[in-house]
Write a protein that holds these residues in place. Structure first.
Motif, PDB file in Angstrom:
ATOM      1  N   ASP A   1      -0.454  -6.753  -7.802  1.00 35.05           N
ATOM      2  CA  ASP A   1      -1.833  -6.523  -7.343  1.00 35.05           C
ATOM      3  C   ASP A   1      -2.166  -5.033  -7.285  1.00 35.05           C
ATOM      4  OD1 ASP A   1      -2.445  -9.366  -6.649  1.00 35.05           O
ATOM      5  OD2 ASP A   1      -0.706  -9.040  -5.378  1.00 35.05           O
ATOM      6  N   VAL A   2      -1.139  -4.223  -7.058  1.00 37.47           N
ATOM      7  CA  VAL A   2      -1.365  -2.769  -7.055  1.00 37.47           C
ATOM      8  C   VAL A   2      -1.627  -2.301  -8.492  1.00 37.47           C
ATOM      9  CG1 VAL A   2      -0.408  -0.511  -6.434  1.00 37.47           C
ATOM     10  CG2 VAL A   2       0.169  -2.527  -5.054  1.00 37.47           C
ATOM     11  N   TYR A   3      -0.809  -2.811  -9.424  1.00 38.20           N
ATOM     12  CA  TYR A   3      -0.972  -2.392 -10.835  1.00 38.20           C
ATOM     13  C   TYR A   3      -2.367  -2.704 -11.364  1.00 38.20           C
ATOM     14  CZ  TYR A   3       4.174  -2.163 -11.023  1.00 38.20           C
ATOM     15  OH  TYR A   3       5.486  -1.875 -10.808  1.00 38.20           O
ATOM     16  N   VAL A   4      -2.902  -3.884 -10.968  1.00 38.02           N
ATOM     17  CA  VAL A   4      -4.184  -4.305 -11.554  1.00 38.02           C
ATOM     18  C   VAL A   4      -5.368  -3.965 -10.635  1.00 38.02           C
ATOM     19  CG1 VAL A   4      -3.052  -6.136 -12.880  1.00 38.02           C
ATOM     20  CG2 VAL A   4      -4.096  -6.696 -10.665  1.00 38.02           C
ATOM     21  N   ALA A   5      -5.104  -3.193  -9.570  1.00 38.58           N
ATOM     22  CA  ALA A   5      -6.199  -2.804  -8.670  1.00 38.58           C
ATOM     23  C   ALA A   5      -7.164  -1.872  -9.395  1.00 38.58           C
ATOM     24  CB  ALA A   5      -5.627  -2.103  -7.441  1.00 38.58           C
ATOM     25  N   ASP A   6      -8.412  -1.856  -8.909  1.00 38.78           N
ATOM     26  CA  ASP A   6      -9.401  -0.910  -9.461  1.00 38.78           C
ATOM     27  C   ASP A   6      -9.160   0.492  -8.913  1.00 38.78           C
ATOM     28  OD1 ASP A   6     -10.642  -3.066 -10.733  1.00 38.78           O
ATOM     29  OD2 ASP A   6     -11.798  -3.530  -8.914  1.00 38.78           O
ATOM     30  N   GLU A   7      -8.716   0.537  -7.639  1.00 32.84           N
ATOM     31  CA  GLU A   7      -8.440   1.829  -6.995  1.00 32.84           C
ATOM     32  C   GLU A   7      -7.274   1.647  -6.029  1.00 32.84           C
ATOM     33  OE1 GLU A   7     -11.874   3.691  -5.157  1.00 32.84           O
ATOM     34  OE2 GLU A   7     -13.255   2.605  -6.479  1.00 32.84           O
ATOM     35  N   VAL A   8      -6.554   2.722  -5.790  1.00 30.68           N
ATOM     36  CA  VAL A   8      -5.493   2.724  -4.780  1.00 30.68           C
ATOM     37  C   VAL A   8      -5.593   4.048  -4.028  1.00 30.68           C
ATOM     38  CG1 VAL A   8      -2.977   2.718  -4.372  1.00 30.68           C
ATOM     39  CG2 VAL A   8      -3.935   1.293  -6.208  1.00 30.68           C
ATOM     40  N   PHE A   9      -5.409   3.984  -2.710  1.00 33.38           N
ATOM     41  CA  PHE A   9      -5.299   5.255  -1.966  1.00 33.38           C
ATOM     42  C   PHE A   9      -4.384   5.077  -0.767  1.00 33.38           C
ATOM     43  CE2 PHE A   9      -9.205   3.287  -0.266  1.00 33.38           C
ATOM     44  CZ  PHE A   9      -8.984   3.351   1.098  1.00 33.38           C
ATOM     45  N   LEU A  10      -3.963   6.208  -0.221  1.00 35.79           N
ATOM     46  CA  LEU A  10      -3.050   6.214   0.915  1.00 35.79           C
ATOM     47  C   LEU A  10      -3.735   6.886   2.098  1.00 35.79           C
ATOM     48  CD1 LEU A  10       0.155   7.552  -0.920  1.00 35.79           C
ATOM     49  CD2 LEU A  10      -0.704   5.189  -0.819  1.00 35.79           C
ATOM     50  N   THR A  11      -3.328   6.499   3.315  1.00 31.31           N
ATOM     51  CA  THR A  11      -3.892   7.118   4.510  1.00 31.31           C
ATOM     52  C   THR A  11      -2.790   7.525   5.484  1.00 31.31           C
ATOM     53  OG1 THR A  11      -4.073   5.018   5.715  1.00 31.31           O
ATOM     54  CG2 THR A  11      -5.980   5.667   4.411  1.00 31.31           C
ATOM     55  N   GLY A  12      -2.974   8.651   6.134  1.00 33.18           N
ATOM     56  CA  GLY A  12      -2.031   9.102   7.157  1.00 33.18           C
ATOM     57  C   GLY A  12      -2.570  10.353   7.816  1.00 33.18           C
ATOM     58  N   THR A  13      -2.085  10.633   9.003  1.00 34.76           N
ATOM     59  CA  THR A  13      -2.573  11.808   9.731  1.00 34.76           C
ATOM     60  C   THR A  13      -2.374  13.086   8.919  1.00 34.76           C
ATOM     61  OG1 THR A  13      -2.200  10.784  11.856  1.00 34.76           O
ATOM     62  CG2 THR A  13      -2.203  13.191  11.823  1.00 34.76           C
ATOM     63  N   ALA A  14      -1.174  13.248   8.367  1.00 32.33           N
ATOM     64  CA  ALA A  14      -0.889  14.474   7.620  1.00 32.33           C
ATOM     65  C   ALA A  14      -1.606  14.447   6.266  1.00 32.33           C
ATOM     66  CB  ALA A  14       0.608  14.643   7.429  1.00 32.33           C
TER      67      ALA A  14
END
Ligand code: PMP
Length: 293
Positions: free
Chosen positions: A236-249
Protein backbone atom coordinates in the motif's frame (compact mmCIF):
# COMPACT_ATOMS: atom_id res chain seq x y z
CA UNK A 1 28.77 28.43 23.41
CA UNK A 2 28.16 26.39 26.51
CA UNK A 3 24.58 25.36 27.21
CA UNK A 4 22.89 25.62 30.57
CA UNK A 5 21.40 22.26 31.53
CA UNK A 6 18.79 21.46 34.15
CA UNK A 7 19.92 18.52 36.24
CA UNK A 8 18.10 17.34 39.37
CA UNK A 9 16.97 20.69 40.68
CA UNK A 10 19.92 22.77 39.49
CA UNK A 11 20.95 24.69 36.40
CA UNK A 12 24.56 23.94 35.51
CA UNK A 13 26.86 24.49 32.57
CA UNK A 14 27.05 21.53 30.20
CA UNK A 15 30.57 20.54 31.24
CA UNK A 16 29.30 20.26 34.82
CA UNK A 17 26.15 18.35 33.91
CA UNK A 18 27.32 14.90 35.00
CA UNK A 19 25.35 11.77 35.85
CA UNK A 20 26.61 8.72 37.69
CA UNK A 21 27.99 5.70 35.83
CA UNK A 22 25.67 3.73 38.15
CA UNK A 23 22.60 5.48 36.76
CA UNK A 24 20.29 2.77 35.43
CA UNK A 25 19.44 4.97 32.47
CA UNK A 26 23.04 4.42 31.42
CA UNK A 27 23.45 0.82 32.62
CA UNK A 28 20.11 -0.53 31.36
CA UNK A 29 18.32 2.10 29.31
CA UNK A 30 15.92 2.26 32.25
CA UNK A 31 14.14 5.55 31.90
CA UNK A 32 11.96 7.66 29.63
CA UNK A 33 12.28 10.83 27.60
CA UNK A 34 10.54 13.46 25.51
CA UNK A 35 11.62 15.46 22.48
CA UNK A 36 9.87 18.83 22.32
CA UNK A 37 10.19 21.94 20.16
CA UNK A 38 9.89 25.62 20.80
CA UNK A 39 8.84 27.91 17.98
CA UNK A 40 8.94 31.65 18.08
CA UNK A 41 8.97 31.93 21.87
CA UNK A 42 6.38 29.21 22.55
CA UNK A 43 6.76 25.56 23.43
CA UNK A 44 4.69 23.58 20.97
CA UNK A 45 2.13 21.22 22.56
CA UNK A 46 4.00 21.30 25.86
CA UNK A 47 1.09 19.89 27.85
CA UNK A 48 0.76 16.92 25.49
CA UNK A 49 4.49 16.16 25.83
CA UNK A 50 4.42 16.47 29.62
CA UNK A 51 1.34 14.21 29.79
CA UNK A 52 3.05 11.59 27.60
CA UNK A 53 6.16 11.76 29.79
CA UNK A 54 4.12 11.03 32.92
CA UNK A 55 2.23 8.26 31.12
CA UNK A 56 5.54 6.66 30.05
CA UNK A 57 6.74 6.93 33.67
CA UNK A 58 3.57 5.26 34.94
CA UNK A 59 3.94 2.45 32.42
CA UNK A 60 7.45 1.61 33.65
CA UNK A 61 6.53 2.10 37.32
CA UNK A 62 8.82 5.11 37.69
CA UNK A 63 8.08 7.89 40.16
CA UNK A 64 9.13 11.27 38.80
CA UNK A 65 10.32 13.35 41.79
CA UNK A 66 8.67 16.56 40.55
CA UNK A 67 5.08 17.14 39.42
CA UNK A 68 3.83 18.08 35.95
CA UNK A 69 3.63 21.79 36.77
CA UNK A 70 7.20 21.80 38.05
CA UNK A 71 8.31 19.87 34.96
CA UNK A 72 6.62 22.47 32.75
CA UNK A 73 8.52 25.21 34.57
CA UNK A 74 11.79 23.24 34.15
CA UNK A 75 11.31 23.28 30.37
CA UNK A 76 10.43 26.99 30.25
CA UNK A 77 13.26 28.01 32.59
CA UNK A 78 15.84 25.96 30.64
CA UNK A 79 14.84 27.87 27.51
CA UNK A 80 15.06 31.19 29.35
CA UNK A 81 18.48 30.45 30.80
CA UNK A 82 19.75 29.64 27.31
CA UNK A 83 18.02 32.59 25.71
CA UNK A 84 16.29 30.34 23.22
CA UNK A 85 13.03 31.07 21.42
CA UNK A 86 13.36 28.38 18.73
CA UNK A 87 14.83 25.14 20.02
CA UNK A 88 14.75 21.40 20.38
CA UNK A 89 14.23 20.33 23.98
CA UNK A 90 15.12 16.98 25.47
CA UNK A 91 13.59 15.90 28.78
CA UNK A 92 15.04 12.74 30.29
CA UNK A 93 13.96 10.93 33.44
CA UNK A 94 16.14 7.97 34.31
CA UNK A 95 15.63 5.44 37.10
CA UNK A 96 18.59 7.08 38.82
CA UNK A 97 21.66 5.79 40.60
CA UNK A 98 21.57 2.18 41.75
CA UNK A 99 23.95 -0.76 41.93
CA UNK A 100 25.12 -3.06 39.14
CA UNK A 101 22.06 -5.29 39.42
CA UNK A 102 19.00 -4.41 37.38
CA UNK A 103 16.57 -4.21 40.30
CA UNK A 104 15.05 -0.71 40.15
CA UNK A 105 14.29 -0.85 43.89
CA UNK A 106 18.01 -0.16 44.36
CA UNK A 107 17.57 3.24 42.71
CA UNK A 108 16.08 5.48 45.41
CA UNK A 109 15.53 8.55 43.27
CA UNK A 110 14.86 9.15 39.60
CA UNK A 111 17.13 11.65 37.89
CA UNK A 112 15.62 14.46 35.77
CA UNK A 113 17.43 16.45 33.13
CA UNK A 114 16.48 18.98 30.50
CA UNK A 115 18.60 20.08 27.56
CA UNK A 116 17.57 22.82 25.12
CA UNK A 117 19.57 23.44 21.98
CA UNK A 118 19.12 24.84 18.50
CA UNK A 119 18.96 21.93 16.02
CA UNK A 120 17.22 20.74 12.86
CA UNK A 121 17.14 17.09 11.90
CA UNK A 122 17.19 16.91 8.11
CA UNK A 123 18.87 19.25 5.62
CA UNK A 124 16.50 21.90 4.19
CA UNK A 125 16.49 20.39 0.69
CA UNK A 126 14.92 17.18 2.06
CA UNK A 127 11.76 19.17 2.83
CA UNK A 128 11.63 20.53 -0.70
CA UNK A 129 12.73 17.42 -2.61
CA UNK A 130 11.50 14.73 -0.20
CA UNK A 131 13.22 11.74 1.35
CA UNK A 132 14.15 8.35 -0.08
CA UNK A 133 13.46 5.64 2.50
CA UNK A 134 13.66 1.87 2.69
CA UNK A 135 11.86 -0.87 4.60
CA UNK A 136 14.26 -2.60 6.95
CA UNK A 137 14.47 -6.17 8.27
CA UNK A 138 14.42 -5.04 11.91
CA UNK A 139 10.82 -5.30 13.11
CA UNK A 140 9.31 -2.79 15.54
CA UNK A 141 9.25 -4.00 19.15
CA UNK A 142 6.13 -6.00 19.85
CA UNK A 143 3.83 -4.18 22.31
CA UNK A 144 3.72 -7.28 24.52
CA UNK A 145 7.50 -7.03 25.04
CA UNK A 146 8.22 -3.30 25.13
CA UNK A 147 5.25 -1.21 24.05
CA UNK A 148 6.32 1.45 21.53
CA UNK A 149 3.78 3.77 23.21
CA UNK A 150 6.32 4.10 26.02
CA UNK A 151 8.94 6.64 25.01
CA UNK A 152 11.64 4.74 26.83
CA UNK A 153 15.39 5.26 26.88
CA UNK A 154 15.65 1.84 25.27
CA UNK A 155 15.87 2.91 21.62
CA UNK A 156 18.05 0.06 20.41
CA UNK A 157 15.23 -1.30 18.24
CA UNK A 158 15.07 2.02 16.37
CA UNK A 159 18.85 2.36 16.26
CA UNK A 160 19.24 -1.06 14.61
CA UNK A 161 16.75 0.04 11.96
CA UNK A 162 18.56 3.36 11.54
CA UNK A 163 21.85 1.51 11.00
CA UNK A 164 20.22 -0.52 8.22
CA UNK A 165 18.92 2.66 6.60
CA UNK A 166 22.15 4.61 6.75
CA UNK A 167 24.13 1.60 5.47
CA UNK A 168 21.77 1.56 2.49
CA UNK A 169 22.42 5.27 1.93
CA UNK A 170 19.06 6.67 3.09
CA UNK A 171 18.12 8.74 6.12
CA UNK A 172 15.00 6.95 7.41
CA UNK A 173 13.64 3.42 7.64
CA UNK A 174 10.11 2.05 7.57
CA UNK A 175 9.68 -0.55 10.28
CA UNK A 176 7.05 -3.28 10.05
CA UNK A 177 5.40 -4.92 13.02
CA UNK A 178 5.57 -8.65 13.79
CA UNK A 179 2.72 -9.40 11.34
CA UNK A 180 4.42 -7.52 8.53
CA UNK A 181 2.15 -4.45 8.64
CA UNK A 182 3.66 -0.98 8.43
CA UNK A 183 4.26 0.46 11.90
CA UNK A 184 6.38 3.61 11.85
CA UNK A 185 9.88 4.92 11.19
CA UNK A 186 12.82 5.10 13.59
CA UNK A 187 11.85 8.52 14.89
CA UNK A 188 8.69 9.44 12.99
CA UNK A 189 5.16 8.28 12.25
CA UNK A 190 4.12 7.46 8.69
CA UNK A 191 1.15 8.58 6.58
CA UNK A 192 0.04 7.55 3.12
CA UNK A 193 -2.42 9.31 0.81
CA UNK A 194 -4.59 7.23 -1.52
CA UNK A 195 -7.45 8.60 -3.64
CA UNK A 196 -7.70 11.72 -1.48
CA UNK A 197 -7.81 9.80 1.84
CA UNK A 198 -5.14 10.18 4.48
CA UNK A 199 -4.21 6.91 6.17
CA UNK A 200 -1.92 6.18 9.12
CA UNK A 201 -1.40 2.98 11.13
CA UNK A 202 -3.59 2.69 14.26
CA UNK A 203 -1.90 2.61 17.69
CA UNK A 204 -2.51 -1.14 18.18
CA UNK A 205 -0.11 -1.90 15.32
CA UNK A 206 2.65 -0.94 17.76
CA UNK A 207 3.70 2.69 17.37
CA UNK A 208 4.52 5.73 19.40
CA UNK A 209 1.38 7.87 19.29
CA UNK A 210 3.14 10.90 17.93
CA UNK A 211 2.02 14.34 18.97
CA UNK A 212 2.82 15.63 15.48
CA UNK A 213 0.79 12.70 14.08
CA UNK A 214 -2.23 13.77 16.10
CA UNK A 215 -1.82 17.42 15.01
CA UNK A 216 -1.60 16.47 11.35
CA UNK A 217 -4.72 14.29 11.57
CA UNK A 218 -6.57 17.24 13.10
CA UNK A 219 -5.28 19.68 10.47
CA UNK A 220 -6.33 17.32 7.68
CA UNK A 221 -9.85 16.95 9.17
CA UNK A 222 -10.10 20.74 9.41
CA UNK A 223 -9.40 20.83 5.67
CA UNK A 224 -12.22 18.36 5.13
CA UNK A 225 -9.86 15.51 4.24
CA UNK A 226 -11.01 12.01 5.21
CA UNK A 227 -8.56 10.58 7.74
CA UNK A 228 -8.36 6.90 8.65
CA UNK A 229 -6.30 5.00 11.20
CA UNK A 230 -6.03 1.78 9.27
CA UNK A 231 -3.67 -1.18 9.04
CA UNK A 232 -1.71 -1.33 5.78
CA UNK A 233 1.16 -3.24 4.23
CA UNK A 234 4.29 -2.36 2.29
CA UNK A 235 2.37 -2.81 -0.98
CA UNK A 236 0.00 0.00 0.00
CA UNK A 237 2.96 2.30 0.55
CA UNK A 238 4.41 1.49 -2.89
CA UNK A 239 1.14 2.27 -4.66
CA UNK A 240 0.24 5.31 -2.53
CA UNK A 241 -0.24 8.68 -4.23
CA UNK A 242 1.77 10.40 -1.50
CA UNK A 243 3.77 9.42 1.58
CA UNK A 244 5.05 11.61 4.39
CA UNK A 245 6.49 11.31 7.87
CA UNK A 246 5.73 13.27 11.04
CA UNK A 247 7.73 13.89 14.21
CA UNK A 248 8.72 16.66 16.57
CA UNK A 249 12.26 16.86 15.20
CA UNK A 250 11.42 16.10 11.54
CA UNK A 251 8.07 18.02 11.58
CA UNK A 252 6.23 16.99 8.37
CA UNK A 253 8.54 15.66 5.66
CA UNK A 254 7.65 14.23 2.24
CA UNK A 255 8.82 10.78 1.12
CA UNK A 256 9.40 10.44 -2.62
CA UNK A 257 10.66 6.87 -2.91
CA UNK A 258 10.33 3.66 -0.90
CA UNK A 259 12.54 0.64 -1.60
CA UNK A 260 13.43 2.11 -5.00
CA UNK A 261 9.78 2.66 -6.05
CA UNK A 262 8.85 6.25 -6.82
CA UNK A 263 5.86 7.41 -4.81
CA UNK A 264 3.31 9.01 -7.15
CA UNK A 265 5.23 11.20 -9.55
CA UNK A 266 8.39 10.92 -7.44
CA UNK A 267 7.91 14.44 -6.08
CA UNK A 268 6.32 15.75 -2.87
CA UNK A 269 2.53 15.55 -3.27
CA UNK A 270 -0.06 18.31 -3.14
CA UNK A 271 -1.75 17.17 0.07
CA UNK A 272 1.64 16.76 1.75
CA UNK A 273 2.65 20.28 0.77
CA UNK A 274 -0.63 21.71 2.07
CA UNK A 275 -0.28 19.91 5.38
CA UNK A 276 3.33 21.10 5.72
CA UNK A 277 2.05 24.64 5.26
CA UNK A 278 -0.79 24.16 7.76
CA UNK A 279 1.61 22.61 10.26
CA UNK A 280 4.05 25.51 9.98
CA UNK A 281 1.21 27.96 10.50
CA UNK A 282 0.07 26.05 13.57
CA UNK A 283 3.56 25.99 15.10
CA UNK A 284 3.72 29.77 14.78
CA UNK A 285 0.22 30.41 16.14
CA UNK A 286 -0.30 31.68 19.66
CA UNK A 287 -2.79 28.90 20.43
CA UNK A 288 -0.28 26.12 19.89
CA UNK A 289 1.95 26.34 22.90
CA UNK A 290 3.11 27.62 26.25
CA UNK A 291 4.78 31.04 26.30
CA UNK A 292 8.41 30.98 27.39
CA UNK A 293 8.48 34.56 28.73
N1 PMP B 1 7.84 7.37 16.48
C1 PMP B 1 9.00 7.29 17.15
C2 PMP B 1 9.63 5.96 17.33
C3 PMP B 1 9.61 8.45 17.66
O1 PMP B 1 10.76 8.38 18.32
C4 PMP B 1 8.99 9.70 17.44
C5 PMP B 1 9.63 10.95 17.94
N2 PMP B 1 9.23 11.27 19.22
C6 PMP B 1 7.77 9.72 16.75
C7 PMP B 1 7.23 8.54 16.28
C8 PMP B 1 7.03 11.00 16.53
O2 PMP B 1 6.44 11.46 17.71
P1 PMP B 1 6.21 13.00 18.03
O3 PMP B 1 5.42 13.54 16.89
O4 PMP B 1 5.45 13.02 19.30
O5 PMP B 1 7.55 13.62 18.14
Amino acid sequence: MSLVIYLDGEFVHEDQAKVSVFDHGYLYGDGIFEGIRAYNGRVFKLKEHIDRLYDSAKAINLTIPINAEEMTEVVLETLRRNNLRDAYIRLVVSRGKGDLGLDPRKCPKASVLCIAAAITLYPKECYEKGLDVITVATRRNIPEALNPKIKSLNYLNNILAKIEATRAGVLEAIMLNQEGYVAECTGDNIFIVKNGRLITPPPHVGILEGITRNCVMELARERGIEVAEQVFARYDVYVADEVFLTGTAAEVIPVVSVDGRNIGSGEPGTMTKRLIEDFHKLTQSSAAGAEIY
